[in-house]
Design a protein around this motif. Structure first.
Motif, mmCIF file in Angstrom:
data_model
loop_
_atom_site.group_PDB
_atom_site.id
_atom_site.type_symbol
_atom_site.label_atom_id
_atom_site.label_comp_id
_atom_site.label_asym_id
_atom_site.label_seq_id
_atom_site.Cartn_x
_atom_site.Cartn_y
_atom_site.Cartn_z
ATOM 1 N N GLY A 161 -4.275 1.198 5.944
ATOM 2 C CA GLY A 161 -4.279 1.567 3.837
ATOM 3 C C GLY A 161 -3.153 1.381 3.256
ATOM 4 O O GLY A 161 -3.215 1.136 2.252
ATOM 5 N N PHE A 162 -2.011 2.000 4.476
ATOM 6 C CA PHE A 162 -0.569 1.527 3.486
ATOM 7 C C PHE A 162 -0.557 -0.040 2.685
ATOM 8 O O PHE A 162 -0.352 -0.598 1.421
ATOM 9 N N TYR A 163 -1.576 -0.931 4.098
ATOM 10 C CA TYR A 163 -1.236 -2.339 3.090
ATOM 11 C C TYR A 163 -1.992 -2.638 2.690
ATOM 12 O O TYR A 163 -2.133 -4.114 1.653
ATOM 13 N N GLN A 164 -3.248 -1.804 2.516
ATOM 14 C CA GLN A 164 -4.424 -2.818 1.305
ATOM 15 C C GLN A 164 -3.227 -1.680 -0.291
ATOM 16 O O GLN A 164 -4.041 -2.585 -1.216
ATOM 17 N N ARG A 165 -2.864 -1.051 -0.142
ATOM 18 C CA ARG A 165 -2.703 -0.436 -1.307
ATOM 19 C C ARG A 165 -1.075 -1.248 -1.180
ATOM 20 O O ARG A 165 -1.190 -1.454 -2.989
ATOM 21 N N LEU A 166 -0.330 -1.597 -0.726
ATOM 22 C CA LEU A 166 0.787 -2.812 -0.608
ATOM 23 C C LEU A 166 -0.099 -3.905 -1.247
ATOM 24 O O LEU A 166 -0.075 -4.442 -2.351
ATOM 25 N N GLY A 167 -0.764 -4.407 -0.892
ATOM 26 C CA GLY A 167 -1.632 -5.487 -1.360
ATOM 27 C C GLY A 167 -1.860 -5.143 -2.944
ATOM 28 O O GLY A 167 -1.804 -6.427 -3.720
ATOM 29 N N ARG A 168 -1.795 -4.569 -4.012
ATOM 30 C CA ARG A 168 -2.758 -4.059 -4.864
ATOM 31 C C ARG A 168 -0.461 -3.711 -5.993
ATOM 32 O O ARG A 168 -1.271 -3.186 -7.046
ATOM 33 N N ALA A 169 0.216 -3.403 -4.992
ATOM 34 C CA ALA A 169 1.516 -3.539 -6.150
ATOM 35 C C ALA A 169 1.431 -3.826 -7.012
ATOM 36 O O ALA A 169 2.042 -3.278 -8.142
ATOM 37 N N GLU A 170 1.491 -5.049 -7.385
ATOM 38 C CA GLU A 170 1.825 -5.631 -8.435
ATOM 39 C C GLU A 170 1.182 -5.533 -9.284
ATOM 40 O O GLU A 170 1.108 -6.195 -11.021
ATOM 41 N N GLN A 171 -0.014 -4.505 -9.897
ATOM 42 C CA GLN A 171 -0.839 -3.903 -10.564
ATOM 43 C C GLN A 171 0.255 -3.430 -11.358
ATOM 44 O O GLN A 171 -0.838 -2.926 -12.453
ATOM 45 N N HIS A 172 1.059 -2.329 -10.570
ATOM 46 C CA HIS A 172 1.716 -1.980 -11.818
ATOM 47 C C HIS A 172 3.477 -1.828 -11.572
ATOM 48 O O HIS A 172 3.670 -2.505 -11.340
ATOM 49 N N SER A 173 4.223 -1.263 -12.350
ATOM 50 C CA SER A 173 5.607 -1.316 -12.133
ATOM 51 C C SER A 173 6.104 -1.004 -11.191
ATOM 52 O O SER A 173 5.606 -0.583 -10.148
ATOM 53 N N ASP A 174 7.288 -2.020 -11.076
ATOM 54 C CA ASP A 174 7.429 -2.143 -9.456
ATOM 55 C C ASP A 174 8.087 -0.288 -8.851
ATOM 56 O O ASP A 174 8.552 0.662 -9.753
ATOM 57 N N ARG A 175 8.705 -0.185 -7.438
ATOM 58 C CA ARG A 175 8.327 1.085 -7.305
ATOM 59 C C ARG A 175 8.983 0.740 -5.699
ATOM 60 O O ARG A 175 8.720 0.121 -4.992
ATOM 61 N N PRO A 176 9.676 1.910 -5.461
ATOM 62 C CA PRO A 176 10.139 1.587 -3.745
ATOM 63 C C PRO A 176 9.252 1.622 -2.980
ATOM 64 O O PRO A 176 7.515 2.724 -2.986
ATOM 65 N N ALA A 177 8.845 1.196 -1.935
ATOM 66 C CA ALA A 177 7.842 0.382 -1.792
ATOM 67 C C ALA A 177 7.190 2.277 -0.304
ATOM 68 O O ALA A 177 5.693 2.522 -0.323
ATOM 69 N N SER A 178 8.253 3.185 -0.449
ATOM 70 C CA SER A 178 7.140 4.018 0.646
ATOM 71 C C SER A 178 6.455 5.237 -0.995
ATOM 72 O O SER A 178 5.793 6.166 0.063
ATOM 73 N N ALA A 179 6.595 4.923 -1.876
ATOM 74 C CA ALA A 179 5.362 5.858 -2.976
ATOM 75 C C ALA A 179 3.765 5.379 -2.236
ATOM 76 O O ALA A 179 3.201 6.215 -2.616
ATOM 77 N N LEU A 180 4.321 4.101 -1.294
ATOM 78 C CA LEU A 180 2.427 3.664 -1.247
ATOM 79 C C LEU A 180 1.977 4.586 0.160
ATOM 80 O O LEU A 180 0.648 4.323 0.765
ATOM 81 N N LEU A 181 3.160 5.153 1.004
ATOM 82 C CA LEU A 181 2.327 5.767 1.958
ATOM 83 C C LEU A 181 1.520 7.495 1.142
ATOM 84 O O LEU A 181 1.815 7.756 0.524
ATOM 85 N N GLU A 182 0.759 7.410 2.246
ATOM 86 C CA GLU A 182 -0.768 8.088 2.019
ATOM 87 C C GLU A 182 0.635 9.630 1.822
ATOM 88 O O GLU A 182 0.758 9.583 3.404
ATOM 89 N N PRO A 183 0.430 10.790 1.260
ATOM 90 C CA PRO A 183 1.315 11.792 0.552
ATOM 91 C C PRO A 183 0.831 12.868 2.300
ATOM 92 O O PRO A 183 -0.269 13.060 2.453
ATOM 93 N N GLY A 184 1.898 13.322 3.321
ATOM 94 C CA GLY A 184 1.224 13.953 4.639
ATOM 95 C C GLY A 184 1.161 13.396 5.641
ATOM 96 O O GLY A 184 0.287 14.041 6.936
ATOM 97 N N ASN A 185 0.195 12.000 5.830
ATOM 98 C CA ASN A 185 -0.629 10.889 6.633
ATOM 99 C C ASN A 185 0.899 11.276 7.787
ATOM 100 O O ASN A 185 2.188 11.044 8.362
ATOM 101 N N ARG A 186 0.185 11.583 8.743
ATOM 102 C CA ARG A 186 1.063 12.185 10.334
ATOM 103 C C ARG A 186 1.870 10.379 10.884
ATOM 104 O O ARG A 186 2.427 10.844 11.369
ATOM 105 N N TRP A 187 1.049 9.551 10.828
ATOM 106 C CA TRP A 187 1.446 8.253 11.205
ATOM 107 C C TRP A 187 2.737 7.981 9.788
ATOM 108 O O TRP A 187 3.186 6.696 10.184
ATOM 109 N N ASN A 188 3.044 7.982 8.984
ATOM 110 C CA ASN A 188 3.868 7.330 7.946
ATOM 111 C C ASN A 188 4.958 7.341 8.689
ATOM 112 O O ASN A 188 5.908 6.035 8.546
ATOM 113 N N ASP A 189 5.728 8.527 9.752
ATOM 114 C CA ASP A 189 7.477 7.734 10.076
ATOM 115 C C ASP A 189 7.065 7.223 10.624
ATOM 116 O O ASP A 189 8.080 5.623 10.652
#
Length: 409
Positions: free
Chosen positions: A111-139
C-alpha cells in the motif's frame, strides 16, 4: 609544475570515474584518474574473509541486473554471476516474525509503494507522509527504507523515492562487485593516494591541485560524492549552484557487518530475518549468502550513525544482542565478527549513497549539468532514476565521457 598533463582528468576512481575513463581511453584520449585512496572502486569495495571468500563492504547487488551494464561486463570478463533470488524477495525466517505477520506487513508495504507511485501527482513532501496513519507496520517500513535511502522517510523526498527505477532483477558477483568494478579499470592510468584539494578552472587549462602536485587538463570529469562537492571551496571560481545541489542530495548511511557462523548449515541458504519488527532502529540479517558460513548484517539511517559513533565493536554488540534475542543467548557463542566498514567516517566518502531532501528531487539534474564545456559531472547522485547504485554511477560516467567527446570533435 604539473605532475601530469592530459586531455581529460577524471576526479574519483569509483564506478562512475572508471566508466568515464574507459570510454575516453577507448576513444584514444590521454586521460588520468586522480584517486584519493590507495585503491580503486570508491564505494564498490570488496575485501576477503579469513578463508578467502569475497565480501562486499560497499555495493553488493547487481540491481536491475537485466539492464545493468555491469552484468554484461561481468559476463565478458568471465565472472561468475549468482542469480539466486535475493532474500527480500522471499519470506523471512519466522523467528519473531510469523508467516501471518509477514503477510500483513507485505500488504501494508504494498500500500505504501502504491501511494508512492502516485506521489508526483502532488507537490513534493516527505515520503513519510505516504504512510498510513497508525499502521502497525510503519516502523518496519521506515526501517526497510533506511536500507534503500540511508535515511528515515521524514527526511526523504517522496518524488525522488518514487523516481527510483528498479526492474526487480537482482544478481550477485561471486568474486565481489568491487572486484568487478576495479578490474574494468585495467590499463587506465591512475594517480593513487592523490586527494584533490581544489579544481581551478579560471585559466586556459584546468588545474587540479592535489597533495602531490598539479594535474593539468583540457576538461575534467568530477565523479566524487556529494559530501565532497558540497564544499564551496572545492572549485575556483566557486560553483555555488553545484554546492547547493550537493547539499540538497546528502549521503545517507548504510553499513554492513560480516559475521562468521558456526554450524551454519542449520539455516537455509540466502535466508533473512529482521532483528526487531516494532522499531525503526533494527538490523537485517542475511544468513549464508552464496551458501557461505556468514551472516551479512545490514544497518541503516540513524541506527548506523549511532553505531559508527560508538566504534566498530558497537556493530557486533548490537547484532549479537538482536540475534540472541531471537535465537537464544547461546547463539552469541556461534558468531564472530569478520569485518565492518564505517562509510560515514570514511574521509573520502562520508556516507553511503545519495537521497534527495523533500522538495529537492530536481537537484539531480542540476548536479549533472556541465559547466562551460570544461567541467563535467558523474556519479550515482547525478542519476534521476538509478541513484544509489553502481550502474547509475556507470551510466552517468559514460554520459559525461560522451559529452566530453562531443565537444572535442
Amino acid at each position: 609544475m604539473a605532475i601530469s598533463d592530459v586531455d581529460v582528468a577524471i576526479i574519483g576512481g569509483g564506478a562512475a570515474g572508471i566508466a568515464a575513463a574507459r570510454r575516453l581511453r577507448d576513444a584514444g584520449l590521454r586521460c588520468l584518474i586522480v584517486e584519493a585512496r590507495s585503491r580503486l572502486g570508491g564505494r564498490a569495495f570488496t575485501a576477503a574473509d579469513p578463508s578467502g571468500f569475497a565480501i562486499d563492504l560497499g555495493c553488493g547487488w547487481l540491481h536491475s541486473a537485466d539492464r545493468n551494464p555491469w552484468s554484461d561486463i561481468a559476463k565478458a570478463q568471465s565472472y561468475v554471476i549468482d542469480k539466486t533470488p535475493p532474500p527480500w524477495a522471499r519470506q523471512s525466517l519466522t523467528f519473531g516474525f510469523s508467516a501471518a505477520e509477514q503477510r500483513d506487513y507485505r500488504k501494508a508495504s504494498h500500500g505504501f509503494y502504491q501511494r508512492l507511485g502516485r506521489a508526483e501527482q502532488h507537490s513534493d513532501r516527505p515520503a513519510s507522509a505516504l504512510l498510513e496513519p497508525g499502521n502497525r507496520w510503519n516502523d518496519l517500513i521506515v526501517a526497510v527504507n533506511t536500507f534503500v535511502a540511508g535515511a528515515e522517510l521524514p527526511d526523504v523526498s517522496a518524488h525522488d523515492l518514487a523516481r527510483y527505477d528498479d526492474s526487480g532483477v537482482d544478481w550477485r558477483v561471486t568474486d565481489g562487485y568491487g572486484t568487478l568494478v576495479t578490474s574494468y579499470a585495467a590499463d587506465i592510468p591512475v594517480a593513487f593516494s592523490t586527494p584533490v584539494h581544489r579544481i581551478d578552472h579560471s585559466g586556459l587549462r584546468i588545474r587540479i591541485e592535489t597533495a602531490t602536485g598539479v594535474v593539468s587538463a583540457d576538461q575534467a570529469i568530477i565523479a566524487v560524492p556529494t559530501s565532497i562537492l558540497s564544499d564551496d571551496k572545492f572549485f575556483k571560481p566557486a560553483l555555488p549552484e553545484k554546492a547547493e545541489a550537493a547539499l540538497s542530495l546528502p549521503l545517507g548511511l548504510d553499513d554492513k557487518l560480516f559475521l562468521s557462523l558456526d554450524h551454519a548449515e542449520e539455516f537455509e541458504k540466502d535466508s533473512r530475518m529482521f532483528g526487531r519488527i516494532d522499531r525503526t532502529g533494527t538490523g537485517a540479517y542475511h544468513f549464508r549468502p552464496f551458501g557461505r558460513p556468514h551472516i551479512e548484517c545490514y544497518f541503516g539511517g540513524t541506527l548506523a550513525h549511532e553505531l559508527e559513533t560508538n566504534g566498530e565493536a558497537a556493530f557486533f554488540d548490537f547484532a549479537s544482542s538482536e540475534l540472541a534475542g531471537l535465537l537464544g543467548n547461546d547463539f552469541a557463542k556461534r558468531i564472530t565478527p569478520i569485518r565492518v566498514h564505517r562509510w560515514g567516517v570514511d574521509p573520502f566518502a562520508r556516507g553511503s549513497y545519495s537521497y534527495a531532501r523533500p522538495g529537492q528531487a530536481d537537484q539531480r539534474e542540476v548536479l549533472a549539468r556541465p559547466v562551460n564545456d570544461r567541467l563535467f559531472f558523474a556519479g550515482e547522485a547525478c542519476s534521476r532514476g538509478d541513484y544509489s547504485t553502481a550502474h547509475g554511477a556507470y551510466l552517468t560516467g559514460v554520459a559525461a565521457a560522451e559529452q566530453v567527446l562531443a565537444i572535442r570533435r
